[in-house]
Motif scaffolding. Structure first.
Motif, mmCIF file in Angstrom:
data_model
loop_
_atom_site.group_PDB
_atom_site.id
_atom_site.type_symbol
_atom_site.label_atom_id
_atom_site.label_comp_id
_atom_site.label_asym_id
_atom_site.label_seq_id
_atom_site.Cartn_x
_atom_site.Cartn_y
_atom_site.Cartn_z
ATOM 1 N N GLY A 172 0.830 -1.199 0.000
ATOM 2 C CA GLY A 172 0.000 0.000 0.000
ATOM 3 C C GLY A 172 0.862 1.246 0.000
ATOM 4 O O GLY A 172 1.726 1.420 -0.865
ATOM 5 N N ASP A 173 0.659 2.113 0.988
ATOM 6 C CA ASP A 173 1.442 3.341 1.089
ATOM 7 C C ASP A 173 2.715 3.150 1.903
ATOM 8 O O ASP A 173 3.439 4.110 2.148
ATOM 9 C CB ASP A 173 0.600 4.450 1.740
ATOM 10 N N ASP A 174 2.971 1.914 2.325
ATOM 11 C CA ASP A 174 4.152 1.619 3.126
ATOM 12 C C ASP A 174 5.080 0.657 2.401
ATOM 13 O O ASP A 174 4.706 0.021 1.419
ATOM 14 C CB ASP A 174 3.766 0.987 4.470
ATOM 15 N N TRP A 175 6.299 0.581 2.936
ATOM 16 C CA TRP A 175 7.259 -0.436 2.552
ATOM 17 C C TRP A 175 7.601 -1.242 3.794
ATOM 18 O O TRP A 175 7.682 -0.689 4.896
ATOM 19 C CB TRP A 175 8.530 0.196 1.985
ATOM 20 N N VAL A 176 7.815 -2.531 3.614
ATOM 21 C CA VAL A 176 8.175 -3.399 4.733
ATOM 22 C C VAL A 176 9.599 -3.912 4.509
ATOM 23 O O VAL A 176 9.896 -4.538 3.486
ATOM 24 C CB VAL A 176 7.200 -4.583 4.862
ATOM 25 N N ALA A 190 21.485 8.453 16.243
ATOM 26 C CA ALA A 190 20.829 9.042 15.069
ATOM 27 C C ALA A 190 19.318 9.091 15.272
ATOM 28 O O ALA A 190 18.748 8.325 16.049
ATOM 29 C CB ALA A 190 21.154 8.222 13.827
ATOM 30 N N ASP A 191 18.686 10.000 14.549
ATOM 31 C CA ASP A 191 17.220 10.030 14.516
ATOM 32 C C ASP A 191 16.696 9.052 13.476
ATOM 33 O O ASP A 191 15.688 8.370 13.704
ATOM 34 C CB ASP A 191 16.724 11.440 14.179
ATOM 35 N N VAL A 192 17.387 8.996 12.333
ATOM 36 C CA VAL A 192 16.961 8.117 11.243
ATOM 37 C C VAL A 192 18.157 7.372 10.680
ATOM 38 O O VAL A 192 19.300 7.836 10.764
ATOM 39 C CB VAL A 192 16.258 8.905 10.112
ATOM 40 N N ASP A 211 13.060 5.425 10.975
ATOM 41 C CA ASP A 211 13.114 5.912 12.352
ATOM 42 C C ASP A 211 13.890 4.906 13.200
ATOM 43 O O ASP A 211 13.562 3.718 13.229
ATOM 44 C CB ASP A 211 11.684 6.058 12.890
ATOM 45 N N ARG A 212 14.911 5.392 13.877
ATOM 46 C CA ARG A 212 15.755 4.482 14.674
ATOM 47 C C ARG A 212 14.949 3.740 15.736
ATOM 48 O O ARG A 212 15.296 2.610 16.120
ATOM 49 C CB ARG A 212 16.875 5.283 15.356
ATOM 50 N N GLN A 213 13.866 4.335 16.203
ATOM 51 C CA GLN A 213 13.077 3.724 17.265
ATOM 52 C C GLN A 213 11.819 3.033 16.749
ATOM 53 O O GLN A 213 10.955 2.645 17.536
ATOM 54 C CB GLN A 213 12.709 4.775 18.311
ATOM 55 N N ALA A 214 11.723 2.829 15.447
ATOM 56 C CA ALA A 214 10.543 2.173 14.871
ATOM 57 C C ALA A 214 10.466 0.720 15.315
ATOM 58 O O ALA A 214 11.479 0.068 15.604
ATOM 59 C CB ALA A 214 10.603 2.260 13.347
ATOM 60 N N ASP A 239 13.349 -6.128 11.200
ATOM 61 C CA ASP A 239 12.410 -7.247 11.189
ATOM 62 C C ASP A 239 10.991 -6.736 10.950
ATOM 63 O O ASP A 239 10.287 -6.345 11.875
ATOM 64 C CB ASP A 239 12.493 -7.999 12.526
ATOM 65 N N GLY A 240 10.602 -6.689 9.677
ATOM 66 C CA GLY A 240 9.259 -6.225 9.334
ATOM 67 C C GLY A 240 9.044 -4.761 9.640
ATOM 68 O O GLY A 240 7.951 -4.362 10.067
#
Length: 408
Positions: A172-176, A190-192, A211-214, A239-240
């Motif tokens: 969809g509008d995302d990438w995995v 880092a932030d990203v 995002d490093r914390q995603a 991982d996903g």
């Protein structure tokens, strides 16, 4: 005895009296030299007293980060005539000497700063669309958006072009994203993460600001390093991890686009290798001027002077090489073989120069009381990153012969 003892009359205000034997500094403007002087003052006063202890502990002196950022070095207002948040960079020769000044103090500090000012900024400058650049570049320049370049993988370094195995699957509008990255310096703060992954649909390489914390992002510090001990390198597992399309770098659609980034960034590493030589040479010169052996100054022995001359020759040749490369790039000439040759040759010279510095310091050359030990160890990491000697030699060889000798 100071290093300025044999400086030519009228050169007292120069920054690089001894290590810049052919006066490449003369290419800098007065304003550029003043900014670099501001950097040197900070490094001498705040950074140098901390380096040995933090190197031994394997930790980065985080208290230096904000003051170093606040020096406004990436796009100094006095050089750009702006607030420093535009996308018109300061002159390349200034940027090169900024790296040189950092590296002649410490390779980890140079690597840390260049991770943002070189690698991550290049990822945005080359890989982002105009709209993305307008949004992100001012934040890259003022460090309010901190990022790292995440390309190398656990099983793919030199063969990353064909071996990149991290995947990106459109949903969809995302990438995995699934995969892993390794040796990513500065990732923990880092932030990203600028992550490069292979599109499942077309097999081409794409790039994403993650995002490093995603959710699904895991960072592990790489321990037991014997080089660049202050630089915090990470092993990253993805991982996903879901990333919106808006965070994909829209101008990266194949490895050719990644290669354009590497072409620009290798010159930064050649400047680091040259700066390391300057730091090692100056440290060795200080040592032999202050050491007595057999009732004589160590610097009075013929073999010692021969080694110093070889070190200065290596350093002068490397500085001439990177200055000329930078001048070419300022005219818009970017060729793979040019940056590859500079990285290859400056690192070969660096390896010999730091070894000679360690030799001149004798047994004291393996202790952190002597700066040469730190330069000697850190040079090994710089020798390999951003393209090994062999890979860069093959890039040059391909340009010379018209034949690719890379393994197929």
């Amino acid at each position: 005895m100071s290093l300025e003892t044999h400086v030519e009359p009228g050169a007292a205000e120069r920054l690089y009296d001894i290590c810049d034997y052919y006066d490449a500094e003369s290419l800098l403007t007065g304003d550029e030299r003043r900014v670099l002087g501001r950097l040197r003052d900070f490094l001498d006063r705040e950074a140098k007293p901390l380096l040995a202890d933090y190197w031994e502990r394997g930790e980065f002196p985080s208290q230096l980060a904000r003051p170093l950022i606040d020096l406004d070095l990436m796009e100094p207002a006095e050089l750009t005539g702006t607030s420093g948040t535009n996308n018109a960079p300061a002159r390349g020769i200034y940027q090169g000497f900024r790296i040189f000044e950092l590296a002649r103090t410490d390779a980890s500090l140079a690597t840390w700063y260049t991770a943002q000012a070189g690698l991550f900024r290049t990822a945005i400058r080359v890989g982002a669309s105009e709209e993305q650049q307008r949004e992100w570049m001012p934040r890259v320049i003022d460090f309010s958006l901190k990022g790292v370049f995440s390309l190398t993988e656990p099983e793919s370094g030199s063969d990353i072009a064909g071996g990149l195995s991290t995947t990106a699957d459109r949903d969809g509008d995302d990438w995995v994203l699934h995969g892993a990255k390794r040796w990513i310096g500065g990732a923990s703060t880092a932030d990203v993460l600028a992550v490069f992954a292979r599109d499942v649909a077309d097999g081409q390489v794409k790039a994403f600001l993650v995002d490093r914390q995603a959710a699904g992002v895991n960072l592990e510090k790489i321990h037991r390093k014997t080089s660049l001990r202050m630089m915090q390198n990470a092993h990253i597992t993805l991982d996903g991890v879901r990333v919106p399309e808006s965070m994909r770098l829209h101008n990266v659609n194949s490895f050719k686009d990644v290669a354009a980034m590497l072409r620009a960034m290798r010159s930064d590493v050649a400047w680091i290798a040259t700066g390391i030589q300057a730091g090692a040479f100056e440290a060795a010169l200080r040592y032999v001027r202050g050491r007595q052996q057999f009732g004589r100054p160590l610097g009075s022995f013929q073999l010692v002077q021969e080694k110093l001359a070889r070190m200065l020759g290596n350093l002068t040749a490397s500085l001439s090489l990177v200055v000329r490369l930078t001048e070419q790039q300022a005219r818009g000439v970017y060729r793979d073989q040019d940056s590859a040759l500079a990285k290859m040759q400056s690192c070969l010279a660096m390896r010999e120069t730091v070894a000679l510095a360690r030799e001149l310091a004798g047994g004291n050359g393996i202790t952190l009381e002597s700066d040469v030990a730190r330069f000697h160890a850190d040079a090994e990491a710089v020798y390999s990153y951003e393209g090994t000697h062999e890979i860069n030699a093959l890039i040059v060889g391909r340009a010379l012969t018209g034949e690719s000798a890379f393994t197929r």
